[in-house]
Design a protein around this motif. Structure first.
Motif, PDB file in Angstrom:
ATOM      1  N   LEU A  21     -14.902  -2.021   1.778  1.00  0.00           N
ATOM      2  CA  LEU A  21     -14.031  -2.725   0.691  1.00  0.00           C
ATOM      3  C   LEU A  21     -13.334  -3.977   1.065  1.00  0.00           C
ATOM      4  N   PRO A  22     -13.548  -4.858   0.019  1.00  0.00           N
ATOM      5  CA  PRO A  22     -12.979  -6.134   0.423  1.00  0.00           C
ATOM      6  C   PRO A  22     -11.204  -6.243   0.419  1.00  0.00           C
ATOM      7  N   VAL A  23     -10.777  -6.927   1.306  1.00  0.00           N
ATOM      8  CA  VAL A  23      -9.329  -6.799   1.470  1.00  0.00           C
ATOM      9  C   VAL A  23      -8.776  -8.095   1.606  1.00  0.00           C
ATOM     10  N   THR A  24      -7.695  -8.275   0.775  1.00  0.00           N
ATOM     11  CA  THR A  24      -6.770  -9.588   0.809  1.00  0.00           C
ATOM     12  C   THR A  24      -5.347  -9.262   1.364  1.00  0.00           C
ATOM     13  N   ILE A  25      -4.741  -9.773   2.337  1.00  0.00           N
ATOM     14  CA  ILE A  25      -3.650  -9.589   2.713  1.00  0.00           C
ATOM     15  C   ILE A  25      -2.525 -10.880   2.145  1.00  0.00           C
ATOM     16  N   ILE A  26      -1.626 -10.219   1.517  1.00  0.00           N
ATOM     17  CA  ILE A  26      -0.579 -11.402   0.975  1.00  0.00           C
ATOM     18  C   ILE A  26       0.688 -11.363   1.870  1.00  0.00           C
ATOM     19  N   THR A  50      -8.242  -1.735  -8.612  1.00  0.00           N
ATOM     20  CA  THR A  50      -7.448  -2.482  -7.174  1.00  0.00           C
ATOM     21  C   THR A  50      -6.322  -1.428  -6.726  1.00  0.00           C
ATOM     22  N   ALA A  51      -6.531  -1.125  -5.549  1.00  0.00           N
ATOM     23  CA  ALA A  51      -5.622  -0.324  -4.784  1.00  0.00           C
ATOM     24  C   ALA A  51      -4.360  -1.530  -4.142  1.00  0.00           C
ATOM     25  N   VAL A  52      -3.300  -1.254  -4.027  1.00  0.00           N
ATOM     26  CA  VAL A  52      -2.207  -2.026  -3.275  1.00  0.00           C
ATOM     27  C   VAL A  52      -1.624  -1.295  -2.394  1.00  0.00           C
ATOM     28  N   LEU A  53      -1.348  -1.697  -1.306  1.00  0.00           N
ATOM     29  CA  LEU A  53      -0.363  -1.086  -0.347  1.00  0.00           C
ATOM     30  C   LEU A  53       0.772  -2.316   0.113  1.00  0.00           C
ATOM     31  N   LEU A 107      -8.693  -3.980  -2.525  1.00  0.00           N
ATOM     32  CA  LEU A 107      -7.611  -3.576  -1.499  1.00  0.00           C
ATOM     33  C   LEU A 107      -6.667  -4.869  -1.601  1.00  0.00           C
ATOM     34  N   ILE A 108      -5.465  -4.920  -1.658  1.00  0.00           N
ATOM     35  CA  ILE A 108      -4.608  -5.783  -1.556  1.00  0.00           C
ATOM     36  C   ILE A 108      -3.482  -5.035  -0.668  1.00  0.00           C
ATOM     37  N   VAL A 109      -2.938  -5.875   0.629  1.00  0.00           N
ATOM     38  CA  VAL A 109      -2.083  -5.567   1.273  1.00  0.00           C
ATOM     39  C   VAL A 109      -0.890  -6.423   1.177  1.00  0.00           C
TER      40      VAL A 109
END
Length: 347
Positions: A21-26, A50-53, A107-109
């Motif tokens: 699962l590709p993940v981007t951290i903001i 898109t799932a967001v944490l 997934l975006i964190v």
């Protein structure tokens, strides 16, 4: 921390089984526009689920009212500094996403504004998540209108720049171009190889920031070993917030009341009492003089107040984040903003 899932309007296939699962951290300092970017992505990323944490620093989870979501599937997890809770809660949150019956594409964190993004990245690199996800990039937001060349004397603010693969110079419309140029020179001194973008209101073409493959995991294994050694040395120390918060002197003040504020008193508080070292504030405000629900944001010396309709029973919720402040005095000053009952106003 909340999980927000966005239903797509069209479907685009990503081979998660092959790559994870590709993940981007903001990340980014207080008030830099992280949540605005997150909302922009969720509003415009058609074709992906898109799932967001989100993990915010403060006792009141205000962001779940402010984040744009297209469905009500919001799960409250922890509510503390991302660097303290991430190794426990992030892994479990990602598992919940991976175990959902519907397929998640991205997934975006979003970290808190006083977080070092490295522990978040190392969680994806150095735990069982490594085989199920792949870290695409770390995006760092920068508020050009409230930028300190000494990075607020904050190790966390420095780390956000140092570990950023993409650095977005936001709010460029609020400062002169020469000021933005000076900020970019300062950032290049710290992270020469970063992709630097300039934008307003966190609006940036999504192909420039998502699925870009800019994160190079090979650079971080030395950091991971150092981090593990540090954790081993300090494994018996338990604390509410991570060491960098203590070192940088950050404090979060949370205030909640089922009584309305007086507009005049709150304006006086902002104009005359609010300390200069409050970098960020946000809240849902209820004023005696207005039937509306007011969304309050403060970054540096600027603040906005937008109104809409109440979705729940009216109440005041506000979080202020600053450095080396007297929390008791600040709390008492906010409390004096409460409007007096009618029969006491003349006293």
């Amino acid at each position: 921390m909340q999980i927000i899932n966005r239903q797509p309007e069209t479907h685009e296939v990503i081979d998660i089984a092959k790559h994870g699962l590709p993940v981007t951290i903001i990340t980014g300092f207080l008030g830099s526009g992280k949540t605005t970017l997150l909302n922009y992505i969720l509003t415009n990323q058609e074709g992906l689920k898109t799932a967001v944490l989100v993990n915010e620093f403060g006792e009141i989870g205000i962001d779940n009212e402010l984040i744009v979501a297209t469905e009500d599937n919001i799960v409250e997890l922890s509510n503390g500094c991302v660097c303290c809770t991430i190794n426990e809660d992030l892994i479990q949150a990602v598992y919940k996403i991976l175990e959902r019956p519907e397929k998640i594409d991205y997934l975006i964190v979003e970290t808190t504004g006083v977080a070092d993004p490295l522990p978040v990245a190392l969680t994806f690199l150095g735990t069982e998540l490594r085989g199920m996800t792949h870290l695409d990039s770390i995006i760092t937001m920068v508020d050009c209108s409230n930028f300190s060349l000494d990075l607020f004397n904050s190790q966390a603010a420095y780390s956000q720049i140092a570990y950023g693969d993409i650095i977005i110079l936001n709010k460029t419309d609020l400062v002169n171009k020469s000021d933005v140029d000076a900020i970019e020179i300062r950032i290049r001194d710290i992270k020469e190889a970063a992709r630097i973008l300039r934008t307003q209101q966190s609006e940036v073409p999504l192909p420039l920031i998502l699925s870009v493959g800019l994160f190079d995991s090979s650079k971080y294994f030395a950091s991971k070993e150092a981090k593990k050694n540090h954790e081993h040395e300090n494994k018996h120390h338990h604390h509410d917030h991570s060491n960098h918060l203590e070192n940088d002197g950050f404090i979060s003040i949370s205030f909640e009341s089922d009584k309305p504020f007086s507009v005049r008193k709150f304006q006086y508080f902002l104009d005359n009492q609010l300390p200069e070292n409050i970098f960020r504030a946000k809240g849902i405000l209820w004023f005696d003089e207005s039937p509306k629900r007011h969304i309050f944001h403060l970054s540096g010396k600027r603040f906005t107040l937008e109104d809409d309709e109440w979705k729940k029973e009216p109440k005041n919720q506000i979080v202020l984040i600053g450095q080396n402040i007297d929390s008791q005095i600040l709390y008492e000053q906010i409390e004096t903003c409460i409007s007096l009952p009618f029969n006491n106003k003349a006293k």
